[in-house]
Design a protein around this motif. Structure first.
Motif, short mmCIF file in Angstrom:
data_model
loop_
_atom_site.label_atom_id
_atom_site.label_comp_id
_atom_site.label_asym_id
_atom_site.label_seq_id
_atom_site.Cartn_x
_atom_site.Cartn_y
_atom_site.Cartn_z
N THR A 109 0.60 1.41 -9.18
CA THR A 109 0.93 1.77 -7.80
C THR A 109 -0.33 1.94 -6.95
O THR A 109 -0.30 1.70 -5.74
N ARG A 110 -1.42 2.37 -7.56
CA ARG A 110 -2.67 2.50 -6.79
C ARG A 110 -3.15 1.13 -6.30
O ARG A 110 -3.56 0.98 -5.14
N ARG A 161 -0.90 -0.05 -3.51
CA ARG A 161 -1.17 0.62 -2.23
C ARG A 161 -2.36 -0.01 -1.54
O ARG A 161 -2.36 -0.19 -0.31
N HIS A 162 -3.41 -0.34 -2.28
CA HIS A 162 -4.57 -0.99 -1.67
C HIS A 162 -4.19 -2.33 -1.04
O HIS A 162 -4.64 -2.66 0.06
N ALA A 205 -1.20 -3.24 0.09
CA ALA A 205 -0.36 -3.00 1.26
C ALA A 205 -1.16 -2.42 2.41
O ALA A 205 -0.97 -2.80 3.58
N LEU A 206 -2.06 -1.49 2.12
CA LEU A 206 -2.85 -0.85 3.18
C LEU A 206 -3.78 -1.85 3.87
O LEU A 206 -3.99 -1.79 5.08
N ASP A 258 1.46 6.36 4.11
CA ASP A 258 1.46 7.01 2.80
C ASP A 258 2.78 7.71 2.50
O ASP A 258 3.25 7.72 1.35
N PHE A 277 5.18 4.97 1.59
CA PHE A 277 4.83 4.44 0.27
C PHE A 277 5.24 5.40 -0.83
O PHE A 277 5.71 4.99 -1.89
N HIS A 278 5.05 6.71 -0.58
CA HIS A 278 5.42 7.70 -1.59
C HIS A 278 6.93 7.72 -1.82
O HIS A 278 7.39 7.84 -2.96
N GLY A 312 4.21 7.00 -4.79
CA GLY A 312 2.82 7.36 -4.53
C GLY A 312 1.87 6.68 -5.47
O GLY A 312 2.25 6.12 -6.50
N PRO A 313 0.57 6.68 -5.15
CA PRO A 313 -0.44 6.07 -6.02
C PRO A 313 -0.46 6.72 -7.38
O PRO A 313 -0.29 7.93 -7.51
#
Length: 387
Positions: free
Chosen positions: A48-49, A52-53, A55-56, A70, A73-74, A79-80
């Motif tokens: 997930t981390r 997230r990178h 997607a961000l 965030d 995403f959570h 969440g990451p």
């Protein structure tokens, strides 16, 4: 053996998450959605981390949107992932993404008070989102002996990207060098014509470096059959990319270099199987190595080369004969690397007579029993000789 799960449905994953961001108030257009899908395809995030990178970097354009991003995403992915959870125990596969996400994110524009009042007791609607981890990542840590023919075919794509590099050696060709050890008399005299015959500058040269030859001898006997196809796929890539010389042996020695250098991988491997009549037979390592030393090694092929033997060391001949042939090979080769998939087990001991006889003449012993262990194999090929 159960089949692997189907490949991830990338459009469904992208659509579910970008729709949640749009409902939360973040403007996500088709161009950003396309960039997000392309980032998932190229990077193949497995945590997930990492997701997230991706997607961000592709879906957010204003720093003020990060907090809202965030929160969405959570709610969608949990969440990451925590660093310690990602690390896990040695040998554990990476933590993968959850395979379900909520279909509606609380606190978004559509989640109004009226809707919460009308649908307070209803369960949240869920939409399945497949894993974003690549199937090749799940195969990287599995033993070659446990893979089916279809799974080995998938690994061939990664094997083609491996670079099998050997140490360099000085060649007879020369290159211009300002601080070379030898003076280039021809260039120096030619340049002196411009200064009245006085050599005002000494031109120097140094020998060019070229990679050392790579020779691979692969055991295709019955005890090595679970690993033979995976190793031949790797040798196919080596024969075409590094111009390596490839041999197979069981009860006789067979040179496969001309077969592997032409045609596609499937055709080349099929021809290699037909060219080696002793496939899945007995093992006579000492006799085959003696034939190699007489026909190819002494004639210059193995001189200064990196020689790799892929075998588990089971030999029906006398251990003293194998030790004699290994000693002959080590005297002419630059480096001898032995690949034994059985050494991957923590309980392995070199108790097999053939392996025990060959061990003193090996510069490195690696397992190469799965895709992740091939890094040790490539590093052993590129290392310098130290005896």
């Amino acid at each position: 053996m159960p089949d692997l799960p189907d490949l991830p449905d990338l459009p469904e994953l992208v659509a579910a998450f970008t729709a949640a961001l749009h409902d939360a108030g973040i403007a996500v257009g088709p161009d950003r959605t396309r960039s997000f899908a392309r980032a998932l395809t190229l990077l193949a995030p497995s945590t997930t981390r990492e997701l997230r990178h991706c997607a961000l970097a592709t879906l957010v354009s204003d720093p003020e949107q990060i907090q809202l991003f965030d929160s969405v995403f959570h709610e969608v992915f949990g969440g990451p992932a925590d660093r310690e959870a990602q690390r896990g125990q040695p040998g554990d596969p990476p933590r993968l993404l959850p395979n379900t996400v909520p279909g509606r994110v609380p606190g978004t524009r559509k989640d109004t008070a009226d809707e919460r009042g009308r649908d307070a007791d209803a369960q949240p609607r869920t939409a399945p989102v497949p894993l974003a981890a690549s199937p090749l990542d799940r195969l990287a840590g599995r033993d070659f002996a446990d893979l089916s023919a279809e799974e080995l075919a998938r690994l061939s794509e990664v094997m083609r990207t491996l670079v099998l590099r050997t140490p360099t050696r000085p060649s007879r060709r020369r290159r211009t060098a300002h601080h070379g050890a030898r003076i280039d008399v021809r260039r120096t005299l030619s340049a002196s014509r411009r200064t009245g015959g006085y050599p005002m500058r000494l031109h120097r040269f140094a020998p060019r470096d070229r990679p050392r030859d790579l020779i691979v001898l692969c055991d295709i006997s019955g005890s090595m059959e679970p690993y033979a196809r995976a190793m031949l796929q790797l040798l196919y890539c080596a024969a075409r990319a590094t111009r390596a010389e490839v041999f197979t042996f069981a009860t006789r020695l067979t040179r496969l270099t001309p077969v592997l250098r032409r045609g596609g991988p499937d055709d080349a491997l099929a021809r290699a199987g037909r060219a080696a009549p002793d496939w899945s037979g007995g093992t006579r390592i000492a006799d085959c190595l003696a034939e190699f030393n007489e026909r190819f090694g002494r004639r210059g092929m193995a001189h200064g080369a990196v020689v790799t033997l892929i075998s588990d060391g089971w030999d029906t001949g006398a251990p003293a004969d194998l030790a004699t042939q290994m000693a002959r090979l080590s005297r002419v080769a630059y480096r001898v690397v032995w690949v034994n998939p059985r050494t991957a087990s923590p309980r392995y001991r070199p108790l097999v007579a053939g392996m025990a006889a060959a061990l003193p003449y090996c510069d490195a012993v690696v397992s190469a029993h799965n895709l992740a262990a091939l890094d040790d194999f490539t590093a052993a090929l590129h290392a310098r000789r130290r005896r």
